[in-house]
Design an enzyme around this catalytic site. Structure first.
Site, PDB file in Angstrom:
ATOM      1  N   ILE A   1      31.407  36.523 -54.784  1.00  0.00           N
ATOM      2  CA  ILE A   1      30.863  35.353 -53.571  1.00  0.00           C
ATOM      3  C   ILE A   1      32.331  35.010 -53.066  1.00  0.00           C
ATOM      4  CG2 ILE A   1      30.048  33.173 -53.048  1.00  0.00           C
ATOM      5  CD1 ILE A   1      28.072  33.600 -55.229  1.00  0.00           C
TER       6      ILE A   1
ATOM      7  N   ASN B   1      25.586  31.077 -68.598  1.00  0.00           N
ATOM      8  CA  ASN B   1      27.101  30.833 -69.624  1.00  0.00           C
ATOM      9  C   ASN B   1      26.923  29.527 -69.743  1.00  0.00           C
ATOM     10  OD1 ASN B   1      28.333  29.571 -67.095  1.00  0.00           O
ATOM     11  ND2 ASN B   1      27.949  31.572 -66.183  1.00  0.00           N
TER      12      ASN B   1
ATOM     13  N   PHE C   1      38.635  29.240 -58.430  1.00  0.00           N
ATOM     14  CA  PHE C   1      38.849  28.816 -59.797  1.00  0.00           C
ATOM     15  C   PHE C   1      38.950  29.977 -60.738  1.00  0.00           C
ATOM     16  CE2 PHE C   1      38.636  24.376 -60.971  1.00  0.00           C
ATOM     17  CZ  PHE C   1      38.911  23.756 -59.701  1.00  0.00           C
TER      18      PHE C   1
ATOM     19  N   ASP D   1      29.119  38.221 -63.462  1.00  0.00           N
ATOM     20  CA  ASP D   1      29.479  39.191 -62.915  1.00  0.00           C
ATOM     21  C   ASP D   1      28.525  40.414 -63.127  1.00  0.00           C
ATOM     22  OD1 ASP D   1      32.063  38.069 -62.642  1.00  0.00           O
ATOM     23  OD2 ASP D   1      32.737  38.263 -64.467  1.00  0.00           O
TER      24      ASP D   1
HETATM   25  N1  CTP Z   1      33.321  33.928 -58.336  1.00  0.00           N
HETATM   26  C1  CTP Z   1      32.420  34.321 -57.336  1.00  0.00           C
HETATM   27  N2  CTP Z   1      31.429  35.341 -57.331  1.00  0.00           N
HETATM   28  C2  CTP Z   1      31.502  36.198 -58.424  1.00  0.00           C
HETATM   29  C3  CTP Z   1      32.272  35.935 -59.655  1.00  0.00           C
HETATM   30  C4  CTP Z   1      33.385  34.934 -59.311  1.00  0.00           C
HETATM   31  O1  CTP Z   1      32.634  33.565 -56.413  1.00  0.00           O
HETATM   32  N3  CTP Z   1      30.668  37.176 -58.510  1.00  0.00           N
HETATM   33  C5  CTP Z   1      34.431  33.409 -58.181  1.00  0.00           C
HETATM   34  C6  CTP Z   1      34.352  31.978 -59.067  1.00  0.00           C
HETATM   35  O2  CTP Z   1      33.655  30.980 -58.475  1.00  0.00           O
HETATM   36  C7  CTP Z   1      35.614  31.501 -59.122  1.00  0.00           C
HETATM   37  C8  CTP Z   1      36.478  32.866 -59.083  1.00  0.00           C
HETATM   38  O3  CTP Z   1      35.741  33.638 -58.316  1.00  0.00           O
HETATM   39  O4  CTP Z   1      36.210  30.753 -58.205  1.00  0.00           O
HETATM   40  C9  CTP Z   1      37.031  33.570 -60.163  1.00  0.00           C
HETATM   41  O5  CTP Z   1      35.995  33.393 -61.195  1.00  0.00           O
HETATM   42  P1  CTP Z   1      35.901  34.406 -62.646  1.00  0.00           P
HETATM   43  O6  CTP Z   1      34.888  34.510 -63.321  1.00  0.00           O
HETATM   44  O7  CTP Z   1      37.188  33.629 -63.377  1.00  0.00           O
HETATM   45  O8  CTP Z   1      36.690  35.673 -62.149  1.00  0.00           O
HETATM   46  P2  CTP Z   1      36.017  37.195 -62.172  1.00  0.00           P
HETATM   47  O9  CTP Z   1      36.168  37.659 -61.065  1.00  0.00           O
HETATM   48  O10 CTP Z   1      34.699  37.150 -62.898  1.00  0.00           O
HETATM   49  O11 CTP Z   1      37.361  37.748 -63.078  1.00  0.00           O
HETATM   50  P3  CTP Z   1      37.230  38.332 -64.654  1.00  0.00           P
HETATM   51  O12 CTP Z   1      35.940  38.141 -65.218  1.00  0.00           O
HETATM   52  O13 CTP Z   1      37.951  39.408 -65.041  1.00  0.00           O
HETATM   53  O14 CTP Z   1      38.129  37.254 -65.299  1.00  0.00           O
END
Ligand code: CTP
Length: 404
Positions: free
Chosen positions: A312, A213, A332, A282
């Site tokens: 994570i 990304n 975040f 994700d």
């Molecule tokens: N994060 C993480 N591990 C993942 C996905 C997200 O640690 N597999 C953490 C990111 O580092 C960030 C937070 O979760 O601190 C939110 O990430 P974001 O991508 O905005 O959230 P998602 O859980 O992916 O939610 P969505 O895609 O539904 O917005």
């Protein structure tokens, strides 16, 4: 950058080939907003002329303790009293030995000795041949100078002007500037361990393709730097980005979400704070093809099956250490719309006390950002600023929330 705005620095040069780097350093400090008063030893003047440093600092350079330009003929008192710090760069082995004994037979050493120790810190940037640096006498002097209150900065490693290779060269101008800027930051997280995740992840489809990304990692790197400036021991787990590691930060490079999870779990055992800025994938291809996927001529694209990655942040936030209040987790959220609502929902879903929201597409790759702090009580905005400024504000916020 105005990181040194309002600061008056005495830049002292003792003799060494690294004097050429002091010219660059002088310029960098002025650019960062400092006023710089240069003082040189006679040995330094063999390597670079006062003319260069006068032009770069826009001030007359001082060399002699008998300089009649000072009405009271006491440049060692006058110049040291007005300084916010004295930085000796390069600091030769001989000059270190001299400081150690409190000798004061030239203006620079006199000034270092005469400075009011409680309000004019002394920073030394050693520069010498590797054998001189490794010599027990020099290493003994480093220990004693630190005990005497000086901040002895590190040395660089690599090719030396003498043709040898090893430790002892002076740090580069940009490294010294970063150390000097850090020196002036309040040590709000002294003794604490901070773990930061940053950048995108890369999920392989086959050996040559993958899904990633647009996260640049800049916000996470800025937070790692700010935490380090605040005195913390910092580990930065970084996805694939091309950014220099902040000074003093331990960096662990990873590619996939699974690698990042492993690295984070290993470090989270001893961390006091986790700041998860990484844009973790994700979903990942359920299995990466062993060989490059070829077109088969049918015109039908290959079907890729996806599997969800482990969250994570949520995993760490649910750990016993976090539950016991020994690990403060900050998430975040990069949203593309309805930031306040989405961030509030996400904070609860992730189980973290503090979540920082921003509008993702508006910030990716940029040097500035605006943040929204979301906790159980409500929201607060940190208005648009460069990412390092925001990172320092966030670190101050975390320090306040985790004060023992
Ligand atoms: N994060 C993480 N591990 C993942 C996905 C997200 O640690 N597999 C953490 C990111 O580092 C960030 C937070 O979760 O601190 C939110 O990430 P974001 O991508 O905005 O959230 P998602 O859980 O992916 O939610 P969505 O895609 O539904 O917005």
């Amino acid at each position: 950058m105005t990181d040194l705005a309002g600061k008056h620095i005495v830049l002292g040069l003792s003799g060494g080939i690294a004097c050429y780097k002091a010219a660059e350093l002088c310029r960098a400090m002025v650019k960062a907003g400092a006023t710089v008063q240069v003082a040189m030893t006679e040995a330094a003047e063999h390597f670079i002329t006062p003319v260069t440093l006068q032009a770069l600092s826009n001030r007359p350079v001082y060399g002699s303790q008998w300089d009649p330009r000072e009405p009271n003929n006491m440049p060692h008192i006058n110049l040291s009293r007005e300084a916010d710090a004295i930085l000796v760069a390069p600091c030769s082995a001989d000059f270190m030995a001299k400081l150690l004994h409190g000798r004061a037979d030239d203006l620079l050493s006199l000034m270092c000795l005469a400075r009011p120790m409680d309000r004019v810190p002394l920073l030394l940037a050693p520069a010498m041949n590797r054998e001189m640096w490794a010599h027990p006498a020099t290493q003994r002097n480093v220990v004693q100078l630190r005990a005497d209150g000086a901040t002895v900065l590190g040395v660089g490693r690599g090719d030396q002007a003498c043709g040898e290779t090893g430790d002892g060269r002076m740090l580069e101008a940009d490294e010294l500037l970063e150390d000097l800027v850090a020196f002036f930051q309040p040590k709000r997280l002294a003794g604490r361990r901070v773990l930061v995740t940053a950048g995108p992840t890369y999920e392989a489809i086959d050996p040559v393709r993958g899904i990633t990304n647009r996260s640049s990692g800049k916000m996470g790197f800025a937070i790692a730097r700010a935490a380090r400036e605040a005195g913390a021991e910092v580990t930065l787990v970084a996805g694939p980005v091309h950014l220099p590691t902040p000074r003093g930060v331990v960096r662990v490079d990873v590619a996939s979400a699974a690698d990042m999870l492993q690295a984070v779990l290993a470090e989270a055992e001893r961390a006091d704070v986790l700041v998860a800025t990484a844009a973790v994938a994700d979903w990942r291809p359920a299995s990466a093809a062993e060989h490059k996927i070829k077109k088969d001529g049918s015109g039908v694209p290959p079907a890729i099956e996806f599997a969800e990655t482990t969250d994570i942040l949520a995993t760490v936030a649910a750990s016993a250490r976090a539950a016991a209040g020994r690990l403060f987790c900050v998430g975040f959220a990069a949203e593309s719309q309805d930031l306040v609502h989405n961030a509030q929902v996400k904070r609860q879903r992730k189980g973290v006390p503090l979540l920082v929201g921003n509008i993702g597409p508006a910030t990716f790759g940029r040097d500035d950002n605006a943040l929204l702090l979301v906790d159980a009580h409500g929201t607060r905005e940190l208005p648009t600023a460069d990412k390092l400024t925001l990172a320092r504000l966030l670190i101050a916020e975390i320090a306040q929330r985790t004060r023992a």
